[in-house]
Design a protein around this motif. Structure first.
Motif, PDB file in Angstrom:
ATOM      1  N   ASP A 560       0.838  -1.204   0.000  1.00 52.49           N
ATOM      2  CA  ASP A 560       0.000   0.000   0.000  1.00 52.49           C
ATOM      3  C   ASP A 560       0.873   1.254   0.000  1.00 52.49           C
ATOM      4  N   ASP A 561       0.293   2.359  -0.414  1.00 49.20           N
ATOM      5  CA  ASP A 561       0.972   3.663  -0.352  1.00 49.20           C
ATOM      6  C   ASP A 561       2.363   3.582  -0.982  1.00 49.20           C
ATOM      7  N   GLU A 617      -4.611   4.464  -6.611  1.00 49.84           N
ATOM      8  CA  GLU A 617      -5.698   4.862  -5.695  1.00 49.84           C
ATOM      9  C   GLU A 617      -5.792   6.389  -5.663  1.00 49.84           C
TER      10      GLU A 617
END
Ligand code: C2E
Ligand code: MG
Ligand code: MG
Length: 681
Positions: A560-561, A617
């Protein structure tokens, strides 16, 4: 200043002791003993010597004290006489004991003098009230001597206690009056009982020396009761694992130190919390955790000053109470020594364990007006110290408010964990045709007063307080149940749950996931875990192992990120990941910033070259969606598709026709199916 008044006092008492000895010698007379009288005197003398030689450790106030049971016989001899015999025996017994314990000469002189003074005063009072000569001897004790004998016992008790409490107060730089009152309170019940038995013992022995064993009974009873009380007090006031004082005893001592502290003196409380203890406990087992706590206690105890109290407050939290500080730098210096003491690795089960600690310090009266508040303030300082791990922080009122609120918030979260956490769901769709590819689970807290709270406001605190662990388990369970329900409704979708760094250090996580999947009758294919680069890099080997075992369950692993952390490309290559999610800060700026767009493209290329699926995202508009698709991202997630929403809304959204790049997106087959078909899938 301290030594001056202390020494002056000791010299005065010693001079008093010498005068008492002289006075006794001047009044020396040989008694006119009968055989019976001699037997009584001999029994009293034996009782005095044996009682003095068989002391016992009992619990007084908040600590152990050496206690002798000779007082009954000493007072017995004081009231019957000859007084010189009482003085000689008491002095002799004390002398042998002090020499055996190698007491320094001044202490020895003080102790002898203190007893001599107390006995002499008692005898003077008794002699004055009964018209007996000071050095005389009386074979018959009569009832009219009862009251004088009790008064003599009281004088003996008071002089003793006052002299001892004053010398201790001077030696420890405490206030005199509270010290005297405290000692009187601690001693009065048991000692007066023992001393008041003296006339009864004398009467009984004079009636017949055969009653001697019976005379011992009340003394034995008091001794046994005191020992039993001591044992249960010790149990209630100490931690059974480490033997250290517990919170109750710490508070008791803190209160006493606060009562006795002089003007200008501070009491410091150092709260110490071990870093990563939970991980050690979870990974290596509780027996290793317990042993580690014992070793830590011993090391902490070895560096504190005499008079400091080291306590275990529970779990991996320890406290050190330091009274009588005139310079607060001493507390910081002690904190440095405590951290240093833990710096050498602990050898356990053939593993060398490094244990860091965070320490919060608060001072009384500078930061608090009572011991309860002192603990609270030290707790706040420790909370701040824990944010930076392995450091010491002194309480500072400026960050107080924020921290108190956070602590309160965590208490509320703990209480509301089962009922107030709600899950929202956000779709991830294929960039090529908009078909649903997965759903991310995002937690929110439906607070009864504050309304809906977003994770940014409580996750860091939950992480620090350890609440994140039960919280994630609760989220995982609910997410899997939701996956089962959607599946029964025909929506077969993978759910992605965010994991905190703590979980990647938890070797039990894969087994826990397997058990949860099994209990929901689901396979690993239904789940993705989202982890950040930094949470992997804090312990890459352990995290790599945990992730590999998670992959073996068929669960997907998403980074993530991506792009905001610090991961080494080598780890990325070896990691059992299946997906990277390019962080939304790059995605959201890509349409305005060439550089952000370049990062997105490079990250997508890197992901693809490593065989990973690439997600963008933070897609909020059509332009960005197109840009991300053109940059090679496989999946898109963002408000443009659907903001994180309750389960029912996501389900409705999935079943609503929508347009994607000019075409209508194919809807999932959500017609209800028979139960057996659901179970088969
Ligand atoms: P994340 O895992 O990167 O989650 C995506 C965040 O981006 C979510 O914020 C989501 O609401 C937000 N987002 C999605 N699309 C858009 C968009 O188009 N524009 C903008 N501006 N934002 C968008 P949220 O829900 O506030 O969560 C924040 C972070 O909190 C998450 O970042 C995740 O790291 C963490 N988090 C959320 N839920 C959980 C959880 O259940 N467990 C753990 N350990 N962490 C969680
Ligand atoms: Mg996420
Ligand atoms: Mg993210």
């Amino acid at each position: 200043m301290r030594s001056k008044s202390l020494y002056r006092f000791v010299w005065v008492v010693t001079a008093g002791g010498a005068a008492s000895a002289l006075w006794t010698a001047l009044h020396l007379t040989w008694p006119d003993w009968t055989a019976d009288g001699l037997a009584v005197t001999a029994l009293l003398a034996a009782g005095l010597v044996v009682g003095e030689w068989l002391p016992t450790r009992i619990w007084r106030g908040d600590t152990f004290r050496q206690y002798t049971f000779s007082g009954t016989f000493t007072v017995g001899l004081i009231i019957t006489g000859p007084f010189w015999l009482a003085a000689v025996l008491q002095t002799g017994a004390l002398l042998t004991d002090e020499i055996r314990r190698r007491s320094p000469p001044l202490k020895l002189a003080f102790n002898l003098s203190q007893y001599l003074l107390a006995m002499t005063c008692a005898r003077i009072v008794y002699a004055a009230l009964t018209d007996q000569p000071f050095g005389g001897y009386s074979e018959r004790f009569t009832t009219d001597q009862l009251l004088p004998s009790l008064l003599a016992a009281a004088v003996y008790f008071l002089v003793n206690v006052i002299l001892v409490s004053v010398v201790l107060a001077l030696a420890n730089e405490e206030r005199l009056l509270p010290s005297v009152v405290g000692h009187l309170r601690d001693e009065i019940s048991m000692t007066t009982m023992l001393l008041c038995v003296a006339p009864v013992v004398v009467l009984s022995l004079q009636f017949s020396p055969i009653t001697a064993p019976l005379c011992l009974l009340p003394i034995v009873a008091v001794r046994q009761a005191a020992r039993a009380a001591a044992a249960s007090n010790v149990q209630a006031m100490h931690d059974s694992l480490t033997g250290l004082p517990n919170r109750s005893l710490l508070m008791l001592r803190g209160r006493r130190h606060a009562d006795l502290a002089r003007d200008g003196e501070q009491i410091a409380l150092l709260l110490l919390d071990l870093d990563h203890f939970k991980e050690i406990n979870d990974t290596l087992g509780h027996h290793v955790g317990d042993e580690l706590l014992r070793l830590v206690s011993a090391r902490l105890g070895s560096v504190v000053r005499e008079g400091d109290t080291v306590a275990r407050l529970g779990g991996d939290e320890f406290a050190v109470l330091c009274p009588g500080l005139t310079d607060t730098a001493v507390a910081q210096e002690l904190s440095r020594r405590l951290i240093e003491a833990l710096a050498t690795p602990f050898d356990l089960e053939q593993i060398s364990l490094h244990v860091g600690a965070s320490i919060g310090i608060a001072l009384l009266p500078e930061h608090a007006d009572g011991i309860e508040q002192l603990v609270q303030r030290a707790d706040i300082a420790m909370y701040v110290a824990k944010q930076d791990r392995g450091v010491t922080r002194i309480y500072d009122p400026t960050h107080d408010q924020n921290t108190v609120e956070r602590l309160a918030l965590m208490e509320e979260l703990r209480a509301g964990m089962d009922t107030e956490l709600v899950l929202h769901y956000q779709p991830k769709c294929q960039a090529s045709d908009g078909v649903l590819a997965g759903v991310e689970v995002l937690v929110r807290w439906q607070h009864p007063v504050r309304g809906l709270i977003y994770p940014d406001e409580f996750l860091a605190a939950a992480e620090n307080s350890g609440l994140i662990v039960p919280m994630t388990m609760r989220i995982l369970r609910e997410a899997l149940q939701q996956a089962g329900r959607w599946r029964a409704q025909g929506l077969d979708v993978n759910l992605a749950v965010n994991m905190s760094p703590r979980h990647l250090a938890d070797a039990h996580l894969p087994d826990q996931l397997a058990a949860m999947l099994e209990s929901e009758n689901l396979t690993g294919a239904v789940l993705t875990v989202e982890v950040t680069e930094n949470s992997i890099m804090s312990d890459p080997e352990r995290a790599g192992d945990v992730l590999r075992r998670i992959r073996e369950l068929g669960v997907a692993v998403s980074i993530d990120d991506f792009g905001t952390g610090y991961s080494s490309l080598a780890y990325l290559r070896d990691l059992a990941a299946t997906e990277v999610k390019i962080d939304k800060t790059f995605v959201m700026n890509a349409s305005r910033s060439e550089r952000d767009l370049a990062i997105v493209k490079a990250a997508a290329d890197l992901g693809h070259s490593l065989g990973l699926q690439v997600v963008a995202e933070g897609i909020e508009d059509e332009t960005t969606a197109r840009l991300m698709t053109d940059s090679g991202c496989d999946l898109l997630q963002g408000f443009l598709l659907l903001p994180p929403s309750p389960a029912a809304e996501l389900f409705a959204w999935c079943n609503r026709p929508r347009e994607w790049a000019g075409r209508v997106v194919e809807l999932p087959d959500s017609r209800p199916r028979p139960a057996h078909q659901v179970a088969d899938r």
